[in-house]
Motif scaffolding. Structure first.
Motif, PDB file in Angstrom:
ATOM      1  N   GLU A  47       0.831  -1.214   0.000  1.00  0.00           N
ATOM      2  CA  GLU A  47       0.000   0.000   0.000  1.00  0.00           C
ATOM      3  C   GLU A  47       0.862   1.259   0.000  1.00  0.00           C
ATOM      4  OE1 GLU A  47      -3.379   2.224  -0.201  1.00  0.00           O
ATOM      5  OE2 GLU A  47      -3.288   0.044  -0.278  1.00  0.00           O
ATOM      6  N   ASN A  48       1.880   1.283   0.851  1.00  0.00           N
ATOM      7  CA  ASN A  48       2.740   2.465   0.943  1.00  0.00           C
ATOM      8  C   ASN A  48       4.172   2.044   1.248  1.00  0.00           C
ATOM      9  OD1 ASN A  48       3.407   5.163   0.858  1.00  0.00           O
ATOM     10  ND2 ASN A  48       2.861   5.549   2.968  1.00  0.00           N
ATOM     11  N   GLU A  49       4.430   1.622   2.487  1.00  0.00           N
ATOM     12  CA  GLU A  49       5.771   1.202   2.861  1.00  0.00           C
ATOM     13  C   GLU A  49       6.034  -0.214   2.367  1.00  0.00           C
ATOM     14  OE1 GLU A  49       6.615   1.741   6.976  1.00  0.00           O
ATOM     15  OE2 GLU A  49       5.860   3.794   6.982  1.00  0.00           O
ATOM     16  N   THR A  50       7.241  -0.425   1.853  1.00  0.00           N
ATOM     17  CA  THR A  50       7.600  -1.749   1.362  1.00  0.00           C
ATOM     18  C   THR A  50       8.116  -2.608   2.510  1.00  0.00           C
ATOM     19  OG1 THR A  50       9.939  -1.360   0.936  1.00  0.00           O
ATOM     20  CG2 THR A  50       8.386  -0.643  -0.776  1.00  0.00           C
ATOM     21  N   SER A  51       8.247  -3.886   2.257  1.00  0.00           N
ATOM     22  CA  SER A  51       8.830  -4.792   3.245  1.00  0.00           C
ATOM     23  C   SER A  51      10.263  -5.159   2.845  1.00  0.00           C
ATOM     24  CB  SER A  51       7.971  -6.054   3.365  1.00  0.00           C
ATOM     25  OG  SER A  51       7.911  -6.708   2.111  1.00  0.00           O
ATOM     26  N   MET A  52      10.854  -4.370   1.936  1.00  0.00           N
ATOM     27  CA  MET A  52      12.213  -4.669   1.490  1.00  0.00           C
ATOM     28  C   MET A  52      13.209  -4.480   2.629  1.00  0.00           C
ATOM     29  SD  MET A  52      12.871  -3.248  -2.361  1.00  0.00           S
ATOM     30  CE  MET A  52      12.550  -1.535  -2.010  1.00  0.00           C
ATOM     31  N   THR A  53      14.258  -5.272   2.581  1.00  0.00           N
ATOM     32  CA  THR A  53      15.352  -5.077   3.524  1.00  0.00           C
ATOM     33  C   THR A  53      16.039  -3.755   3.195  1.00  0.00           C
ATOM     34  OG1 THR A  53      16.988  -6.154   2.114  1.00  0.00           O
ATOM     35  CG2 THR A  53      15.752  -7.581   3.662  1.00  0.00           C
ATOM     36  N   LEU A  54      16.795  -3.230   4.128  1.00  0.00           N
ATOM     37  CA  LEU A  54      17.515  -1.984   3.875  1.00  0.00           C
ATOM     38  C   LEU A  54      18.495  -2.143   2.716  1.00  0.00           C
ATOM     39  CD1 LEU A  54      18.163  -0.638   7.475  1.00  0.00           C
ATOM     40  CD2 LEU A  54      16.482   0.134   5.813  1.00  0.00           C
ATOM     41  N   ALA A  55      19.121  -3.309   2.612  1.00  0.00           N
ATOM     42  CA  ALA A  55      20.065  -3.560   1.513  1.00  0.00           C
ATOM     43  C   ALA A  55      19.355  -3.523   0.162  1.00  0.00           C
ATOM     44  CB  ALA A  55      20.777  -4.895   1.710  1.00  0.00           C
ATOM     45  N   ASN A  56      18.179  -4.140   0.064  1.00  0.00           N
ATOM     46  CA  ASN A  56      17.426  -4.143  -1.192  1.00  0.00           C
ATOM     47  C   ASN A  56      16.890  -2.753  -1.511  1.00  0.00           C
ATOM     48  OD1 ASN A  56      17.959  -6.837  -1.474  1.00  0.00           O
ATOM     49  ND2 ASN A  56      15.890  -7.517  -0.978  1.00  0.00           N
ATOM     50  N   ASP A  57      16.422  -2.042  -0.477  1.00  0.00           N
ATOM     51  CA  ASP A  57      15.947  -0.675  -0.676  1.00  0.00           C
ATOM     52  C   ASP A  57      17.079   0.189  -1.229  1.00  0.00           C
ATOM     53  OD1 ASP A  57      15.644   2.244   0.847  1.00  0.00           O
ATOM     54  OD2 ASP A  57      13.752   1.448   0.091  1.00  0.00           O
ATOM     55  N   LEU A  58      18.265   0.051  -0.670  1.00  0.00           N
ATOM     56  CA  LEU A  58      19.410   0.827  -1.121  1.00  0.00           C
ATOM     57  C   LEU A  58      19.795   0.460  -2.553  1.00  0.00           C
ATOM     58  CD1 LEU A  58      21.447   2.978  -0.377  1.00  0.00           C
ATOM     59  CD2 LEU A  58      22.877   1.192   0.631  1.00  0.00           C
ATOM     60  N   ALA A  59      19.712  -0.820  -2.900  1.00  0.00           N
ATOM     61  CA  ALA A  59      20.023  -1.253  -4.264  1.00  0.00           C
ATOM     62  C   ALA A  59      19.052  -0.632  -5.266  1.00  0.00           C
ATOM     63  CB  ALA A  59      19.983  -2.781  -4.366  1.00  0.00           C
ATOM     64  N   VAL A  60      17.770  -0.613  -4.930  1.00  0.00           N
ATOM     65  CA  VAL A  60      16.759  -0.004  -5.803  1.00  0.00           C
ATOM     66  C   VAL A  60      17.000   1.500  -5.909  1.00  0.00           C
ATOM     67  CG1 VAL A  60      14.288   0.527  -6.032  1.00  0.00           C
ATOM     68  CG2 VAL A  60      15.022  -1.800  -5.456  1.00  0.00           C
ATOM     69  N   ARG A  61      17.221   2.152  -4.768  1.00  0.00           N
ATOM     70  CA  ARG A  61      17.457   3.603  -4.758  1.00  0.00           C
ATOM     71  C   ARG A  61      18.662   3.953  -5.624  1.00  0.00           C
ATOM     72  NH1 ARG A  61      16.423   8.155  -1.583  1.00  0.00           N
ATOM     73  NH2 ARG A  61      15.150   6.960  -0.152  1.00  0.00           N
ATOM     74  N   ARG A  62      19.778   3.279  -5.424  1.00  0.00           N
ATOM     75  CA  ARG A  62      21.002   3.591  -6.173  1.00  0.00           C
ATOM     76  C   ARG A  62      20.828   3.340  -7.670  1.00  0.00           C
ATOM     77  NH1 ARG A  62      25.639   1.279  -2.067  1.00  0.00           N
ATOM     78  NH2 ARG A  62      25.685   3.110  -0.718  1.00  0.00           N
ATOM     79  N   THR A  63      20.132   2.280  -8.008  1.00  0.00           N
ATOM     80  CA  THR A  63      19.893   1.964  -9.416  1.00  0.00           C
ATOM     81  C   THR A  63      19.063   3.047 -10.085  1.00  0.00           C
ATOM     82  OG1 THR A  63      20.046  -0.411  -8.998  1.00  0.00           O
ATOM     83  CG2 THR A  63      18.857   0.273 -10.991  1.00  0.00           C
ATOM     84  N   LEU A  64      17.975   3.444  -9.441  1.00  0.00           N
ATOM     85  CA  LEU A  64      17.093   4.453 -10.017  1.00  0.00           C
ATOM     86  C   LEU A  64      17.762   5.826 -10.045  1.00  0.00           C
ATOM     87  CD1 LEU A  64      13.744   3.226  -8.450  1.00  0.00           C
ATOM     88  CD2 LEU A  64      14.438   3.060 -10.863  1.00  0.00           C
ATOM     89  N   GLU A  65      18.517   6.157  -9.007  1.00  0.00           N
ATOM     90  CA  GLU A  65      19.233   7.428  -8.999  1.00  0.00           C
ATOM     91  C   GLU A  65      20.292   7.467 -10.104  1.00  0.00           C
ATOM     92  OE1 GLU A  65      18.800   8.935  -4.375  1.00  0.00           O
ATOM     93  OE2 GLU A  65      20.559   7.738  -4.912  1.00  0.00           O
ATOM     94  N   SER A  66      20.968   6.348 -10.327  1.00  0.00           N
ATOM     95  CA  SER A  66      21.975   6.280 -11.396  1.00  0.00           C
ATOM     96  C   SER A  66      21.351   6.482 -12.770  1.00  0.00           C
ATOM     97  CB  SER A  66      22.695   4.931 -11.371  1.00  0.00           C
ATOM     98  OG  SER A  66      23.485   4.826 -10.222  1.00  0.00           O
TER      99      SER A  66
END
Length: 91
Positions: A47-66
């Motif tokens: 719905e809003n907050e994901t259940s991703m681990t911090l490592a996976n969240d960071l991987a998604v963030r870095r990929t999209l920011e790149s």
């Protein structure tokens, strides 16, 4: 100890919107972030907050920011995303 992450954990709508701006499929994001497709789909279906681990969240963030996405933290209007302004070369 301070976290090296910028901002808060990504929300499901932010991830979906970022993919939309880039015209990426969930498969594209999973491949680029080297995560499983099920991880991306599960994160986006929340719905809003994901259940991703911090490592996976960071991987998604870095990929999209790149790829040119900027994440906008909550500022009264809710968290969001936008494409980074491209700098044009002077002739």
């Amino acid at each position: 100890m301070k976290s090296s992450r910028k901002g808060k954990q990504l929300t499901s709508p932010q991830i979906r919107a970022a993919r939309g701006l880039l015209r990426w499929s969930a498969e594209d994001l999973a491949r680029e972030a080297t995560l499983g497709l099920a991880t991306i789909r599960r994160a986006e279906s929340a719905e809003n907050e994901t259940s991703m681990t911090l490592a996976n969240d960071l991987a998604v963030r870095r990929t999209l920011e790149s790829a040119g996405v900027e994440f906008i933290d909550e500022n009264g209007g809710g968290p969001g995303v936008r494409l980074r302004k491209r700098h044009q070369k002077k002739s």
